[in-house]
Write a protein that holds these residues in place. Structure first.
Motif, PDB file in Angstrom:
ATOM      1  N   GLY A  30       0.820  -1.212   0.000  1.00 39.32           N
ATOM      2  CA  GLY A  30       0.000   0.000   0.000  1.00 39.32           C
ATOM      3  C   GLY A  30       0.852   1.260   0.000  1.00 39.32           C
ATOM      4  N   VAL A  31       1.912   1.262   0.808  1.00 41.51           N
ATOM      5  CA  VAL A  31       2.808   2.418   0.856  1.00 41.51           C
ATOM      6  C   VAL A  31       3.521   2.579  -0.480  1.00 41.51           C
ATOM      7  N   LEU A  32       3.998   1.501  -1.063  1.00 40.07           N
ATOM      8  CA  LEU A  32       4.689   1.570  -2.349  1.00 40.07           C
ATOM      9  C   LEU A  32       3.743   2.076  -3.442  1.00 40.07           C
ATOM     10  N   LEU A  33       2.506   1.623  -3.441  1.00 44.38           N
ATOM     11  CA  LEU A  33       1.520   2.086  -4.412  1.00 44.38           C
ATOM     12  C   LEU A  33       1.228   3.573  -4.229  1.00 44.38           C
ATOM     13  N   ALA A  34       1.118   4.022  -2.989  1.00 46.13           N
ATOM     14  CA  ALA A  34       0.857   5.440  -2.722  1.00 46.13           C
ATOM     15  C   ALA A  34       2.026   6.304  -3.167  1.00 46.13           C
ATOM     16  N   VAL A  35       3.248   5.865  -2.924  1.00 46.70           N
ATOM     17  CA  VAL A  35       4.422   6.630  -3.328  1.00 46.70           C
ATOM     18  C   VAL A  35       4.508   6.724  -4.854  1.00 46.70           C
ATOM     19  N   ALA A  36       4.129   5.674  -5.549  1.00 49.50           N
ATOM     20  CA  ALA A  36       4.163   5.702  -7.011  1.00 49.50           C
ATOM     21  C   ALA A  36       3.006   6.527  -7.584  1.00 49.50           C
ATOM     22  N   ALA A  37       1.890   6.587  -6.893  1.00 46.06           N
ATOM     23  CA  ALA A  37       0.715   7.289  -7.408  1.00 46.06           C
ATOM     24  C   ALA A  37       0.773   8.793  -7.191  1.00 46.06           C
ATOM     25  N   VAL A  38       1.559   9.269  -6.223  1.00 47.02           N
ATOM     26  CA  VAL A  38       1.605  10.702  -5.925  1.00 47.02           C
ATOM     27  C   VAL A  38       2.090  11.522  -7.117  1.00 47.02           C
ATOM     28  N   PRO A  39       3.207  11.184  -7.805  1.00 48.28           N
ATOM     29  CA  PRO A  39       3.605  11.999  -8.968  1.00 48.28           C
ATOM     30  C   PRO A  39       2.568  11.973 -10.086  1.00 48.28           C
ATOM     31  N   LEU A  40       1.904  10.851 -10.271  1.00 52.16           N
ATOM     32  CA  LEU A  40       0.864  10.758 -11.289  1.00 52.16           C
ATOM     33  C   LEU A  40      -0.304  11.683 -10.952  1.00 52.16           C
ATOM     34  N   ALA A  41      -0.725  11.693  -9.707  1.00 53.55           N
ATOM     35  CA  ALA A  41      -1.825  12.557  -9.284  1.00 53.55           C
ATOM     36  C   ALA A  41      -1.447  14.032  -9.422  1.00 53.55           C
ATOM     37  N   ILE A  42      -0.223  14.376  -9.092  1.00 54.50           N
ATOM     38  CA  ILE A  42       0.236  15.765  -9.228  1.00 54.50           C
ATOM     39  C   ILE A  42       0.241  16.170 -10.699  1.00 54.50           C
ATOM     40  N   GLY A  43       0.707  15.295 -11.582  1.00 53.65           N
ATOM     41  CA  GLY A  43       0.716  15.593 -13.014  1.00 53.65           C
ATOM     42  C   GLY A  43      -0.678  15.798 -13.566  1.00 53.65           C
ATOM     43  N   ILE A  44      -1.624  14.975 -13.164  1.00 51.51           N
ATOM     44  CA  ILE A  44      -3.007  15.118 -13.620  1.00 51.51           C
ATOM     45  C   ILE A  44      -3.598  16.427 -13.109  1.00 51.51           C
ATOM     46  N   ALA A  45      -3.310  16.777 -11.859  1.00 51.42           N
ATOM     47  CA  ALA A  45      -3.831  18.023 -11.288  1.00 51.42           C
ATOM     48  C   ALA A  45      -3.272  19.231 -12.025  1.00 51.42           C
ATOM     49  N   VAL A  46      -1.974  19.216 -12.322  1.00 50.67           N
ATOM     50  CA  VAL A  46      -1.363  20.342 -13.038  1.00 50.67           C
ATOM     51  C   VAL A  46      -1.947  20.458 -14.441  1.00 50.67           C
ATOM     52  N   ALA A  47      -2.137  19.334 -15.128  1.00 49.34           N
ATOM     53  CA  ALA A  47      -2.705  19.366 -16.471  1.00 49.34           C
ATOM     54  C   ALA A  47      -4.139  19.882 -16.445  1.00 49.34           C
ATOM     55  N   ALA A  48      -4.910  19.481 -15.463  1.00 53.54           N
ATOM     56  CA  ALA A  48      -6.299  19.938 -15.366  1.00 53.54           C
ATOM     57  C   ALA A  48      -6.357  21.428 -15.070  1.00 53.54           C
ATOM     58  N   ILE A  49      -5.487  21.894 -14.201  1.00 53.08           N
ATOM     59  CA  ILE A  49      -5.494  23.316 -13.846  1.00 53.08           C
ATOM     60  C   ILE A  49      -5.037  24.171 -15.019  1.00 53.08           C
ATOM     61  N   SER A  50      -3.951  23.777 -15.682  1.00 54.34           N
ATOM     62  CA  SER A  50      -3.450  24.586 -16.794  1.00 54.34           C
ATOM     63  C   SER A  50      -4.359  24.484 -18.013  1.00 54.34           C
ATOM     64  N   GLY A  51      -4.963  23.346 -18.254  1.00 54.78           N
ATOM     65  CA  GLY A  51      -5.885  23.194 -19.376  1.00 54.78           C
ATOM     66  C   GLY A  51      -7.151  24.005 -19.167  1.00 54.78           C
ATOM     67  N   GLY A  52      -7.637  24.062 -17.958  1.00 55.19           N
ATOM     68  CA  GLY A  52      -8.833  24.846 -17.675  1.00 55.19           C
ATOM     69  C   GLY A  52      -8.602  26.331 -17.869  1.00 55.19           C
ATOM     70  N   SER A  53      -7.432  26.817 -17.499  1.00 53.82           N
ATOM     71  CA  SER A  53      -7.163  28.242 -17.679  1.00 53.82           C
ATOM     72  C   SER A  53      -6.982  28.575 -19.148  1.00 53.82           C
ATOM     73  N   ALA A  54      -6.443  27.660 -19.940  1.00 52.99           N
ATOM     74  CA  ALA A  54      -6.283  27.917 -21.367  1.00 52.99           C
ATOM     75  C   ALA A  54      -7.645  27.998 -22.044  1.00 52.99           C
ATOM     76  N   ILE A  55      -8.587  27.159 -21.654  1.00 55.18           N
ATOM     77  CA  ILE A  55      -9.921  27.197 -22.231  1.00 55.18           C
ATOM     78  C   ILE A  55     -10.611  28.497 -21.835  1.00 55.18           C
ATOM     79  N   ALA A  56     -10.470  28.886 -20.582  1.00 57.05           N
ATOM     80  CA  ALA A  56     -11.094  30.121 -20.124  1.00 57.05           C
ATOM     81  C   ALA A  56     -10.491  31.321 -20.837  1.00 57.05           C
ATOM     82  N   ALA A  57      -9.171  31.309 -21.052  1.00 56.53           N
ATOM     83  CA  ALA A  57      -8.523  32.431 -21.720  1.00 56.53           C
ATOM     84  C   ALA A  57      -8.963  32.518 -23.171  1.00 56.53           C
ATOM     85  N   SER A  58      -9.102  31.387 -23.851  1.00 59.08           N
ATOM     86  CA  SER A  58      -9.513  31.438 -25.251  1.00 59.08           C
ATOM     87  C   SER A  58     -10.965  31.870 -25.377  1.00 59.08           C
ATOM     88  N   ASP A  59     -11.836  31.476 -24.452  1.00 65.51           N
ATOM     89  CA  ASP A  59     -13.224  31.927 -24.487  1.00 65.51           C
ATOM     90  C   ASP A  59     -13.302  33.427 -24.227  1.00 65.51           C
TER      91      ASP A  59
END
Length: 126
Positions: A30-59
């Motif tokens: 469980g600890v090993l899975l959590a340690v491996a999943a943290v960078p993936l979750a951070i990457g998804i969060a950054v992509a969602a945040i930056s993608g949302g602002s790009a859509i808002a800026a273009s609108d």
């Protein structure tokens, strides 16, 4: 004189080298899975945040400046970017026209498909 003595010594088999195997408990997995999943979750969060602002800026940009009208050209069999550039802007340098068409349509490598709609930059539209 020298003498040679022969003895019958017992051969003792060598113990096989034991490798230590990593044994994970359920908590360790469980600890090993959590340690491996943290960078993936951070990457998804950054992509969602930056993608949302790009859509808002273009609108927002389209609303304040209006929408631009472009002429579109349908790619026919045998068409190339060079032939389309010559047809659309016969007096302009085809290399400049190709560059602007590629940037506007986000083309990579100039590959076209039959039936593809290409937007033509406003300065070359009829």
């Amino acid at each position: 004189m020298s003498s040679i003595s022969i003895s019958t010594a017992a051969v003792i088999p060598a113990r096989p080298a034991t490798r230590s195997r990593l044994r994970l408990t359920a908590r360790g997995r469980g600890v090993l899975l959590a340690v491996a999943a943290v960078p993936l979750a951070i990457g998804i969060a950054v992509a969602a945040i930056s993608g949302g602002s790009a859509i808002a800026a273009s609108d927002d940009t389209a609303g304040s400046f209006g929408t631009a009208d472009f002429q579109t050209v349908t790619v026919l069999p045998g068409d190339t970017l060079w032939s389309i550039a010559n047809t659309v802007a016969p007096t302009a340098d085809p290399r400049d026209v190709i560059g602007e068409i590629s940037r506007l349509n986000m083309l990579r490598g100039g590959a076209l498909q039959i039936g593809q709609e290409l937007a033509i930059p406003a300065q070359y539209a009829d």
